[in-house]
Write an enzyme that holds these catalytic residues in place. Sequence first.
Site, PDB file in Angstrom:
ATOM      1  N   GLU A  56     -18.206  36.915 -73.027  1.00 46.88           N
ATOM      2  CA  GLU A  56     -18.745  38.256 -72.775  1.00 46.88           C
ATOM      3  C   GLU A  56     -19.430  38.819 -74.016  1.00 46.88           C
ATOM      4  O   GLU A  56     -20.457  39.493 -73.921  1.00 46.88           O
ATOM      5  CB  GLU A  56     -17.613  39.219 -72.368  1.00 46.88           C
ATOM      6  CG  GLU A  56     -16.893  38.852 -71.084  1.00 46.88           C
ATOM      7  CD  GLU A  56     -15.689  37.961 -71.329  1.00 46.88           C
ATOM      8  OE1 GLU A  56     -15.773  37.058 -72.179  1.00 46.88           O
ATOM      9  OE2 GLU A  56     -14.667  38.166 -70.654  1.00 46.88           O
ATOM     10  N   TRP A 174     -14.674  -6.331 -72.258  1.00 44.02           N
ATOM     11  CA  TRP A 174     -14.579  -5.114 -71.473  1.00 44.02           C
ATOM     12  C   TRP A 174     -14.652  -5.436 -70.003  1.00 44.02           C
ATOM     13  O   TRP A 174     -15.421  -6.317 -69.623  1.00 44.02           O
ATOM     14  CB  TRP A 174     -15.749  -4.154 -71.809  1.00 44.02           C
ATOM     15  CG  TRP A 174     -15.809  -3.828 -73.258  1.00 44.02           C
ATOM     16  CD1 TRP A 174     -16.647  -4.371 -74.182  1.00 44.02           C
ATOM     17  CD2 TRP A 174     -15.003  -2.862 -73.955  1.00 44.02           C
ATOM     18  NE1 TRP A 174     -16.417  -3.815 -75.421  1.00 44.02           N
ATOM     19  CE2 TRP A 174     -15.415  -2.881 -75.298  1.00 44.02           C
ATOM     20  CE3 TRP A 174     -13.981  -2.002 -73.556  1.00 44.02           C
ATOM     21  CZ2 TRP A 174     -14.829  -2.070 -76.253  1.00 44.02           C
ATOM     22  CZ3 TRP A 174     -13.415  -1.195 -74.517  1.00 44.02           C
ATOM     23  CH2 TRP A 174     -13.839  -1.236 -75.845  1.00 44.02           C
TER      24      TRP A 174
HETATM   25  C1  AOF Z   1     -12.318  36.090 -71.966  1.00 45.29           C
HETATM   26  N1  AOF Z   1     -13.461  35.456 -72.275  1.00 45.29           N
HETATM   27  O1  AOF Z   1     -14.589  33.718 -73.076  1.00 45.29           O
HETATM   28  C2  AOF Z   1     -12.248  33.560 -73.009  1.00 45.29           C
HETATM   29  C3  AOF Z   1     -11.048  34.223 -72.632  1.00 45.29           C
HETATM   30  O2  AOF Z   1      -7.279  33.987 -79.099  1.00 45.29           O
HETATM   31  P1  AOF Z   1      -8.433  34.518 -78.340  1.00 45.29           P
HETATM   32  O3  AOF Z   1      -8.835  35.905 -78.751  1.00 45.29           O
HETATM   33  O4  AOF Z   1      -9.591  33.577 -78.306  1.00 45.29           O
HETATM   34  O5  AOF Z   1      -7.922  34.687 -76.836  1.00 45.29           O
HETATM   35  C4  AOF Z   1      -7.672  33.564 -76.050  1.00 45.29           C
HETATM   36  C5  AOF Z   1      -7.266  34.008 -74.666  1.00 45.29           C
HETATM   37  O6  AOF Z   1      -8.306  34.808 -74.091  1.00 45.29           O
HETATM   38  C6  AOF Z   1      -7.074  32.845 -73.716  1.00 45.29           C
HETATM   39  O7  AOF Z   1      -5.734  32.409 -73.684  1.00 45.29           O
HETATM   40  C7  AOF Z   1      -7.472  33.445 -72.371  1.00 45.29           C
HETATM   41  O8  AOF Z   1      -6.441  34.223 -71.825  1.00 45.29           O
HETATM   42  C8  AOF Z   1      -8.597  34.374 -72.780  1.00 45.29           C
HETATM   43  N2  AOF Z   1      -9.856  33.624 -72.790  1.00 45.29           N
HETATM   44  N3  AOF Z   1     -11.130  35.453 -72.098  1.00 45.29           N
HETATM   45  O9  AOF Z   1     -12.339  37.254 -71.583  1.00 45.29           O
HETATM   46  C9  AOF Z   1     -13.494  34.228 -72.787  1.00 45.29           C
HETATM   47  N4  AOF Z   1     -12.231  32.324 -73.559  1.00 45.29           N
HETATM   48 ZN    ZN Z   2     -12.111  37.960 -74.111  1.00 47.89          ZN
END
Ligand code: AOF
Ligand code: ZN
Length: 373
Positions: A56, A174
């Site tokens: 985002e 292989w």
């Molecule tokens: C989102 N957008 O692109 C992603 C999300 O440690 P952080 O801050 O990177 O948070 C990781 C967590 O955020 C991950 O476990 C999942 O719940 C969420 N990932 N969320 O809004 C994203 N990659």
């Molecule tokens: Zn996020």
Amino acid sequence: MSAAPLDQPFMARALELARKGLYSTHPNPRVGCVIVRDGQIVGEGWHARAGEPHAEVHALRQAGDKARGATAYVTLEPCSHHGRTPPCADALVNAGVARVVAAMQDPNPQVSGKGLLRLMHAGIAVHSGVLEAEARELNAGFIKRMEQGLPFVRIKLAMSLDGRTAMASGESQWITGPEARSAVQRLRARASVILTGADTVLTDQARLIVRPDELGLNAELTALAIDRPPLRVLVDGRLRVPLSAPFYQTGPALVATCAAASARDRFLEDGHELLAVPGSNGHVDLRKLLMELAGRGANEVLVEAGPRLAGAFARAGLVDEYQLFVAPKFLGSSARPLLDWPLARMAEAQELEIRELRAVGNDWRIIAVPKRP
Ligand code: AOF
Ligand code: ZN
């Protein structure tokens, strides 16, 4: 808030962006985002690596002022927590987005619904569930780890058309052609963990590494894939593999064993980690090992092992997916089965559902999932 006519194609684009993270987001999920204003895409983003901005944030940066009043399509519910990065839900609110469409809720208990609620409380129209099946498939490992504390386990197998996995001499390289081997390289690169057993390391001199030139990916994705290579895990219940084996000489690895801990120092000195896992008769408890790996953030585990270890995973009901590569050749007589799984009666046979059957170069690939009783 209900669906709008173009929700699906815009979400399909967000999923396409999310897939760029296939080889690099571990332990995070793969996420894509598209920002649309007046029917036009004004911002796109995808999450590349843990610790770096979420999808985002990239999309909002690209959209700039145009995000005001726009619709954001995200393949996963925007996060509401402070992790390695600040909450995306807040970023969307601050940018003045009018509507957010998510493919699915975030199974992470730190988020799960709270991101969508935060958006709703800020007066943003929210809709979830667009192309949800596709989004769930892309992050099956992350979802399973969050919901069950276990990684998604994929077993790769290769055999000839006469069902052989090696020559009588043990020679096995292989069986399949270069295109199939490249597909296996991509299976390795997308995994958090590549797991093998002592038999394979001893008989095939296996190293289980990702070879950038064989991935068949563009330069950007290749660079991301090799930047954070998967953890190589060797299941060696009795510590039979010597430290001089090519597997140990190719970089740090984790060796899971139920042997006495007295050997620990010699692995540490060589830069490897010894993990003591409960077991019996020299066999590591595979479920406990998988729980430990999930605890370390492993979403997807690729098992490339011989019949005994692969069979042990299968027998324990720990396999989510089989990828079987079939080469158009006969290897003749040999005793080595694909999976060591003694079953006496037809009624005991493991039923599978074939999800995909396609040609890969001159070979065939069958993707099959176990039918659960
Ligand atoms: C989102 N957008 O692109 C992603 C999300 O440690 P952080 O801050 O990177 O948070 C990781 C967590 O955020 C991950 O476990 C999942 O719940 C969420 N990932 N969320 O809004 C994203 N990659
Ligand atoms: Zn996020």
